[in-house]
Design an enzyme around this catalytic site. Structure first.
Site, mmCIF file in Angstrom:
data_model
loop_
_atom_site.group_PDB
_atom_site.id
_atom_site.type_symbol
_atom_site.label_atom_id
_atom_site.label_comp_id
_atom_site.label_asym_id
_atom_site.label_seq_id
_atom_site.Cartn_x
_atom_site.Cartn_y
_atom_site.Cartn_z
ATOM 1 N N THR A 232 47.740 -115.939 -128.846
ATOM 2 C CA THR A 232 48.521 -114.942 -129.558
ATOM 3 C C THR A 232 48.427 -113.593 -128.865
ATOM 4 O O THR A 232 48.947 -112.612 -129.345
ATOM 5 C CB THR A 232 47.990 -114.754 -130.985
ATOM 6 O OG1 THR A 232 46.614 -114.407 -130.889
ATOM 7 C CG2 THR A 232 48.157 -116.011 -131.784
ATOM 8 N N ARG B 254 27.877 -129.502 -144.029
ATOM 9 C CA ARG B 254 28.213 -130.583 -143.091
ATOM 10 C C ARG B 254 27.285 -130.510 -141.858
ATOM 11 O O ARG B 254 27.098 -129.460 -141.259
ATOM 12 C CB ARG B 254 29.662 -130.437 -142.650
ATOM 13 C CG ARG B 254 30.140 -131.492 -141.646
ATOM 14 C CD ARG B 254 30.110 -130.973 -140.237
ATOM 15 N NE ARG B 254 30.771 -131.880 -139.297
ATOM 16 C CZ ARG B 254 30.760 -131.722 -137.982
ATOM 17 N NH1 ARG B 254 30.124 -130.710 -137.438
ATOM 18 N NH2 ARG B 254 31.380 -132.572 -137.200
ATOM 19 N N VAL B 255 26.706 -131.635 -141.531
ATOM 20 C CA VAL B 255 25.907 -131.721 -140.310
ATOM 21 C C VAL B 255 26.654 -132.632 -139.346
ATOM 22 O O VAL B 255 27.102 -133.713 -139.724
ATOM 23 C CB VAL B 255 24.509 -132.302 -140.612
ATOM 24 C CG1 VAL B 255 23.733 -132.551 -139.331
ATOM 25 C CG2 VAL B 255 23.723 -131.347 -141.514
ATOM 26 N N GLY B 256 26.806 -132.180 -138.113
ATOM 27 C CA GLY B 256 27.509 -132.987 -137.117
ATOM 28 C C GLY B 256 26.540 -133.863 -136.347
ATOM 29 O O GLY B 256 25.405 -134.124 -136.765
ATOM 30 N N ASP B 257 26.997 -134.295 -135.182
ATOM 31 C CA ASP B 257 26.162 -135.176 -134.355
ATOM 32 C C ASP B 257 25.091 -134.419 -133.574
ATOM 33 O O ASP B 257 24.068 -134.990 -133.203
ATOM 34 C CB ASP B 257 27.051 -135.943 -133.369
ATOM 35 C CG ASP B 257 27.835 -134.997 -132.459
ATOM 36 O OD1 ASP B 257 28.311 -133.950 -132.949
ATOM 37 O OD2 ASP B 257 27.963 -135.286 -131.255
ATOM 38 N N GLY C 69 32.352 -132.786 -129.014
ATOM 39 C CA GLY C 69 33.621 -133.271 -129.552
ATOM 40 C C GLY C 69 33.441 -133.724 -130.996
ATOM 41 O O GLY C 69 32.517 -133.290 -131.680
HETATM 42 N N1 ASP Z 1 30.027 -132.295 -131.908
HETATM 43 C C1 ASP Z 1 30.094 -131.060 -132.642
HETATM 44 C C2 ASP Z 1 30.156 -131.354 -134.098
HETATM 45 O O1 ASP Z 1 30.813 -132.291 -134.493
HETATM 46 C C3 ASP Z 1 31.237 -130.195 -132.316
HETATM 47 C C4 ASP Z 1 31.673 -130.191 -130.886
HETATM 48 O O2 ASP Z 1 31.012 -130.643 -130.023
HETATM 49 O O3 ASP Z 1 32.733 -129.714 -130.594
HETATM 50 O O4 ASP Z 1 29.593 -130.595 -134.854
#
Ligand code: ASP
Length: 349
Positions: free
Chosen positions: A182, A230-233, A254
């Site tokens: 933008t 929320r907990v990611g990987d 990701g």
């Molecule tokens: N893997 C991370 C998550 O899901 C985010 C990321 O790597 O872009 O929290």
């Protein structure tokens, strides 16, 4: 690039691989302009930045992790203290913050002007029926004190297309839409169709030293606008990272949900133990994810996934590889003087 260069430098001086990785990623955690990790990361649905991180030491096969930690900008360093000072592996939420403070970390607001602005913009476009005004309805007063602002102030500048916005280790745009800028503070990062910065962004660092000891670390502010809690990987051992001193080390960035449900990093290390090269193992892990994704909403009309994951792997002898589901992943690698950027192999253009 700076992360792996510093990690390499410290390794050469005899540092423990896990600690070299943690110190390397701290550069990015401290950077207010990186909106995917640490200070200035993109917040959750409530506008609060909750960070996830973990690290793992090959020689001791020990790990430390923190999930949903707030107000502490270096979660990877806290994860290392969990590993070094406790018999636990993972601390979450308020307990993690309290532990960090007891270990001498400073509590501070992690939002920057930019991350707050990004959240407000996302919130404004959330739902046409809500009571928040949409981006083009927000009342902007002139800001004559702002340099170069002769007209309407924030949010009224024109949009233009400019590149894909990938940046940093493992930064992955999601959804396969064209990303545009933008022209304001959110240049260089992926924007959704409303012009909101939207990231899956994370740093993973794996290392092996001259003795073939390995270590690794992953740190992130996680998926932007995630549900609180929320907990990611990234802080989950076996998902966002894993190492085995007899084999090597791996990590992921990701879509965390996909990585968790396939235990991606653990699988890659085991696949390398079975004889796959790092690149083969990363590619096969990507394919495992796609093969196990059954919901139509995750694919476009051409059956191309709407999400991506990038894996990184280092074998203990120094061989390395990276692969992602969608084209565009990359890694920084340092094997001597200076880092080089390596494109990830991929499954889909
Ligand atoms: N893997 C991370 C998550 O899901 C985010 C990321 O790597 O872009 O929290």
């Amino acid at each position: 690039m700076k992360t792996v260069e510093l990690a390499f430098d410290l390794l050469a001086k005899g540092g423990r691989p896990v600690e070299c990785c943690v110190r390397g990623v701290k550069i990015v955690e401290d950077d207010p302009n990186d909106m995917s990790v640490g200070y200035g990361g993109l917040p959750n649905e409530d506008g609060v930045i909750q960070l996830d991180s973990a690290c793992m030491d090959g020689p001791l096969h020990r790990a430390g992790a923190v999930g949903c930690i707030e107000n502490i900008k270096n979660p990877a360093s806290v994860a290392l203290e969990v590993l070094r000072h406790t018999d636990h592996v993972m601390l979450v939420g308020e307990g993690a913050t309290r532990f960090a403070v007891r270990m001498g970390f400073k509590e501070e607001d992690l939002n920057t002007e930019k991350s707050r602005k990004a959240w407000k913009r996302w919130r404004a476009n959330l739902n046409p029926g809500d009571k928040w005004l949409d981006k083009d309805q927000i009342i902007n007063f002139p800001e004559p004190w702002r340099q170069g602002d002769a007209s309407g102030g924030a949010g009224t500048r024109g949009a233009g297309t400019r590149g894909t916005g990938t940046r940093g280790t493992g930064f992955q745009p999601v959804g396969g839409k064209p990303f545009h800028s933008t022209g304001d503070d959110f240049d260089h990062i992926a924007l959704d169709s409303f012009g909101n910065p939207h990231t899956y962004g994370t740093i993973h660092c794996s290392a092996t030293n001259a003795d073939q000891d390995v270590g690794c670390c992953t740190t992130t502010s996680g998926l932007s606008w995630k549900l609180p809690g929320r907990v990611g990987d990234s802080p989950l051992i076996g998902a966002g990272l894993y190492c085995d001193n007899a084999v090597g080390s791996a990590g992921a960035t990701g879509r965390g949900e996909s990585v968790i449900q396939t235990l991606g990093s653990f699988w890659i290390v085991e696949a390398m133990a079975g004889g796959m090269s790092p690149t083969e193992a990363c590619l096969a892990a990507c394919k495992r994810i796609v093969d196990r994704t059954h919901e139509p909403r995750m694919f476009d009309d051409n059956k191309r996934p709407r999400f991506s994951v990038t894996f990184y792997a280092v074998r203990k002898d120094g061989a390395y590889g990276t692969a992602s589901i969608l084209k565009g992943g990359h890694a920084a690698v340092c094997v001597g003087e200076g880092a080089t950027r390596v494109r990830s192999e991929f499954l889909y253009e």
